[in-house]
Design a protein around this motif. Structure first.
Motif, mmCIF file in Angstrom:
data_model
loop_
_atom_site.group_PDB
_atom_site.id
_atom_site.type_symbol
_atom_site.label_atom_id
_atom_site.label_comp_id
_atom_site.label_asym_id
_atom_site.label_seq_id
_atom_site.Cartn_x
_atom_site.Cartn_y
_atom_site.Cartn_z
ATOM 1 N N ILE A 1 0.840 -1.206 0.000
ATOM 2 C CA ILE A 1 0.000 0.000 0.000
ATOM 3 C C ILE A 1 0.870 1.249 0.000
ATOM 4 C CG2 ILE A 1 -1.712 1.293 1.325
ATOM 5 C CD1 ILE A 1 -2.764 -1.396 2.354
ATOM 6 N N VAL A 2 1.916 1.245 0.815
ATOM 7 C CA VAL A 2 2.790 2.420 0.888
ATOM 8 C C VAL A 2 3.526 2.626 -0.430
ATOM 9 C CG1 VAL A 2 4.804 3.384 2.029
ATOM 10 C CG2 VAL A 2 3.045 2.239 3.371
ATOM 11 N N PHE A 3 4.063 1.553 -0.981
ATOM 12 C CA PHE A 3 4.829 1.683 -2.229
ATOM 13 C C PHE A 3 3.941 2.104 -3.387
ATOM 14 C CE2 PHE A 3 8.251 0.679 0.062
ATOM 15 C CZ PHE A 3 9.173 -0.248 -0.381
ATOM 16 N N SER A 4 2.662 1.742 -3.337
ATOM 17 C CA SER A 4 1.762 2.148 -4.413
ATOM 18 C C SER A 4 1.621 3.658 -4.476
ATOM 19 C CB SER A 4 0.381 1.521 -4.207
ATOM 20 O OG SER A 4 0.459 0.129 -4.288
ATOM 21 N N ALA A 5 1.872 4.310 -3.358
ATOM 22 C CA ALA A 5 1.714 5.762 -3.303
ATOM 23 C C ALA A 5 2.964 6.492 -3.769
ATOM 24 C CB ALA A 5 1.370 6.193 -1.884
ATOM 25 N N ILE A 6 4.044 5.762 -4.009
ATOM 26 C CA ILE A 6 5.303 6.398 -4.411
ATOM 27 C C ILE A 6 5.450 6.291 -5.921
ATOM 28 C CG2 ILE A 6 7.802 6.349 -4.160
ATOM 29 C CD1 ILE A 6 7.390 5.041 -1.437
ATOM 30 N N GLN A 7 5.673 7.426 -6.570
ATOM 31 C CA GLN A 7 5.864 7.424 -8.019
ATOM 32 C C GLN A 7 7.190 8.086 -8.363
ATOM 33 O OE1 GLN A 7 2.705 9.015 -10.324
ATOM 34 N NE2 GLN A 7 1.299 7.355 -9.821
ATOM 35 N N VAL B 1 -5.849 -6.429 -2.469
ATOM 36 C CA VAL B 1 -6.834 -6.417 -3.552
ATOM 37 C C VAL B 1 -8.238 -6.404 -2.972
ATOM 38 C CG1 VAL B 1 -7.728 -7.713 -5.517
ATOM 39 C CG2 VAL B 1 -5.267 -7.530 -5.169
ATOM 40 N N VAL B 2 -8.450 -7.189 -1.912
ATOM 41 C CA VAL B 2 -9.766 -7.204 -1.274
ATOM 42 C C VAL B 2 -10.086 -5.841 -0.669
ATOM 43 C CG1 VAL B 2 -11.068 -8.176 0.644
ATOM 44 C CG2 VAL B 2 -9.755 -9.673 -0.849
ATOM 45 N N LEU B 3 -9.109 -5.243 -0.006
ATOM 46 C CA LEU B 3 -9.337 -3.914 0.564
ATOM 47 C C LEU B 3 -9.677 -2.908 -0.530
ATOM 48 C CD1 LEU B 3 -6.510 -3.665 3.245
ATOM 49 C CD2 LEU B 3 -8.949 -3.924 3.633
ATOM 50 N N GLY B 4 -9.012 -3.042 -1.671
ATOM 51 C CA GLY B 4 -9.309 -2.152 -2.789
ATOM 52 C C GLY B 4 -10.718 -2.348 -3.306
ATOM 53 N N LEU B 5 -11.139 -3.611 -3.369
ATOM 54 C CA LEU B 5 -12.499 -3.889 -3.817
ATOM 55 C C LEU B 5 -13.523 -3.271 -2.879
ATOM 56 C CD1 LEU B 5 -12.362 -7.579 -5.047
ATOM 57 C CD2 LEU B 5 -13.128 -5.611 -6.344
ATOM 58 N N LEU B 6 -13.166 -3.145 -1.607
ATOM 59 C CA LEU B 6 -14.093 -2.564 -0.642
ATOM 60 C C LEU B 6 -14.104 -1.047 -0.692
ATOM 61 C CD1 LEU B 6 -13.444 -4.844 2.433
ATOM 62 C CD2 LEU B 6 -15.194 -5.024 0.685
ATOM 63 N N GLY B 7 -13.300 -0.466 -1.569
ATOM 64 C CA GLY B 7 -13.371 0.973 -1.744
ATOM 65 C C GLY B 7 -12.271 1.753 -1.074
ATOM 66 N N LEU B 8 -11.402 1.085 -0.321
ATOM 67 C CA LEU B 8 -10.306 1.821 0.296
ATOM 68 C C LEU B 8 -9.300 2.234 -0.771
ATOM 69 C CD1 LEU B 8 -9.696 -0.192 3.575
ATOM 70 C CD2 LEU B 8 -10.983 1.897 3.237
ATOM 71 N N PRO B 9 -8.737 3.420 -0.660
ATOM 72 C CA PRO B 9 -7.821 3.928 -1.691
ATOM 73 C C PRO B 9 -6.420 3.373 -1.516
ATOM 74 C CG PRO B 9 -8.111 5.593 -0.016
ATOM 75 C CD PRO B 9 -8.971 4.433 0.394
ATOM 76 N N VAL B 10 -6.247 2.102 -1.795
ATOM 77 C CA VAL B 10 -4.974 1.435 -1.540
ATOM 78 C C VAL B 10 -4.065 1.388 -2.755
ATOM 79 C CG1 VAL B 10 -5.850 0.010 0.331
ATOM 80 C CG2 VAL B 10 -6.049 -0.789 -2.023
ATOM 81 N N PHE B 11 -4.544 1.837 -3.911
ATOM 82 C CA PHE B 11 -3.695 1.819 -5.107
ATOM 83 C C PHE B 11 -3.239 3.234 -5.413
ATOM 84 C CE2 PHE B 11 -4.425 -2.503 -5.660
ATOM 85 C CZ PHE B 11 -5.773 -2.776 -5.581
ATOM 86 N N GLY B 12 -2.313 3.724 -4.613
ATOM 87 C CA GLY B 12 -1.777 5.049 -4.843
ATOM 88 C C GLY B 12 -2.804 6.151 -4.657
ATOM 89 N N GLY B 13 -3.722 5.954 -3.721
ATOM 90 C CA GLY B 13 -4.704 6.980 -3.436
ATOM 91 C C GLY B 13 -5.926 6.919 -4.316
ATOM 92 N N LYS B 14 -5.931 5.991 -5.262
ATOM 93 C CA LYS B 14 -7.092 5.887 -6.145
ATOM 94 C C LYS B 14 -8.073 4.868 -5.599
ATOM 95 C CE LYS B 14 -4.154 6.924 -10.040
ATOM 96 N NZ LYS B 14 -3.160 6.302 -10.905
#
Lengths: 203, 264
Positions: A20-26, A63-76
């Motif tokens: 989750i943290v690394f997804s936020a780093i670009q 992936v499950v957390l993302g499906l639930l709507g949490l912004p775990v893919f770089g804030g998206k």
């Protein structure tokens, strides 16, 4: 022995958080118009440091957390990502981590640990291949999601621009793995020595 | 670091939606997803939007917050829309521009696809704005509980979820601290050749990861010291209570499902 599952469980959760943290780093490089995220690198790190099942679970949780709507893919919002044309790549991540972990296990079984570096090229090739394997899942998903797309078109849009970045990320991840392997093994060694039975301490 | 973006989207409030049981909101989202998948025309899309806007108003959170949630994915939405517009050739021709041709069917498909994506984002934002992440994890664990009979280790998964959510802000803080420490020693990523930049990225990522693993070791030790054993029966400190309003909230999702199905 019951202590081991707790530690594995905590490590698995930790690798989820690292993803989750690394997804936020670009990072932006001059040679590529697409910013490179460290997302796939987190997948590789999870695969390298965890056992296959734990590696799969650590990314599947995200992936499950993302499906639930949490912004775990770089804030998206994750759900739009997974439902969208690039969702296939995200769904591949848990399996990618498991594949990498299986490969590491196979290599370590055959080779003494200190000679792992001598086979870095094999590792690198496998990491790149496992990254490219994502396109086997991602490109058909891309085609199905948009509808009426030819294979050539999907490859041109979703595959070719990213292949170089995947190789670079594999190199980076490999270097990080070698840098991480020793301190983390030391950490585990310390913990293991502290868990000796009392009878041994008095011998 | 985009610290605010990560799991920090919960917005304190006392609206009806904030007070609902997280399970009803999660179940509502699943029903909503099913409804959105049935949308395939302008009419059904407008029904989805009407229902979503009503929910947004009930949350008492300004619409600008939702617009901000959609913004990071605008590029993806635009890509999908344009793709459908230019590569679908159904219905009456609207415009001829060189190699590309716009048809009414393609235009509708593009706008509907963009609308569906926006609806997904907006409703997910409603959920994350009005529900704390650990409560979402609790609701998910509750839904997974029936799968325990199939051999799925639900308790372990629930614990992994909670630990993962708890680790995220900690790792972010650690990464930020290490970043600042490196910068204070002359660290910079700007204008470097690739090899040097890669070396510096490693100099940043390795201490973050090692520090995180050290913290994981400490946590595992602390849990054992507090008599935690996997598989042992345990009680729950945090309880969820289902109210009548939760039932009504869930039933309200039948309306869009019914009308969208009817109009297909």
């Amino acid at each position: 022995m019951k202590a081991i599952p707790i530690r594995t469980l905590v490590y698995t959760a930790l690798c989820s958080a690292i993803f989750i943290v690394f997804s936020a780093i670009q990072l932006k490089f001059a040679f590529s118009p697409v910013p490179i995220t460290l997302q796939t690198m987190a997948v590789i790190i999870a695969g390298m440091l965890l056992k296959p099942r734990a590696a799969f679970l650590s990314i599947a949780i995200v992936v499950v957390l993302g499906l639930l709507g949490l912004p775990v893919f770089g804030g998206k919002s994750g759900i739009a990502h997974i439902m969208g044309p690039t969702g296939g790549f995200i769904l591949y991540f848990p399996f990618g981590a498991m594949l990498i972990s299986l490969c590491i296990q196979a290599l370590e079984a055959k080779l003494p640990q200190r000679s792992l570096k001598k086979h870095a090229m094999y590792l690198l090739v496998f990491l790149a291949l496992s990254s490219w394997l994502a396109y086997v899942v991602g490109v058909p998903w891309f085609m199905a999601s948009l509808g009426n797309v030819s294979l050539a078109k999907a490859l041109a849009l979703a595959c070719y621009p990213y292949v170089t970045g995947d190789v670079l990320k594999s190199v980076l991840a490999l270097l990080i793995f070698f840098a991480l392997h020793k301190p983390i093994m030391q950490l585990r060694g310390q913990q293991a020595s502290r868990r000796k039975p009392a009878s041994e301490l008095h011998m | 670091m985009k610290h605010k973006l990560m799991l920090g989207r919960y917005i304190e409030g006392y609206s009806l939606l904030h007070r609902l049981d997280p399970r009803s909101k999660l179940a509502g989202m699943f029903l909503f997803i099913a409804a959105v998948f049935l949308i395939d025309s302008y009419i059904t899309l407008s029904i989805g939007f009407a229902f979503t806007i009503m929910i947004m108003i009930l949350s008492k959170i300004p619409l600008t917050y939702y617009a901000r949630a959609v913004k990071p994915l605008l590029l993806l939405i635009a890509f999908i829309t344009l793709f459908h517009i230019f590569f679908h050739s159904e219905g009456a021709r609207l415009l001829k521009a060189g190699v590309l041709t716009v048809y009414s069917g393609g235009l509708e498909k593009g706008i509907v696809a963009a609308g569906r994506m926006t609806l997904f984002i907006s409703f997910a934002a409603v959920l994350s704005f009005t529900t704390q992440p650990d409560r979402i994890a609790g609701a998910l664990s509750s839904f997974l509980r029936p799968l325990q009979k199939l051999g799925l280790p639900v308790d372990r998964l629930a614990l992994m979820l909670s630990l993962s959510l708890r680790f995220v802000p900690t790792i972010f803080e650690e990464a930020e601290r290490i970043w600042k420490a490196q910068v204070s020693r002359g660290f910079s990523l700007a204008g470097q050749p690739f090899k040097e930049k890669a070396r510096r990225i490693i100099a940043l990522l390795v201490p973050v990861t090692v520090s995180a693993f050290r913290r994981a070791e400490s946590l595992a030790d602390a849990m054992e010291a507090r008599s935690y054993r996997l598989g042992a029966p345990r009680t729950q400190y945090r309880q969820m209570s289902w109210q009548q309003i939760d039932t009504l909230f869930l039933l309200s999702f039948a309306l869009p499902l019914y009308f969208i199905s009817l109009l297909n």
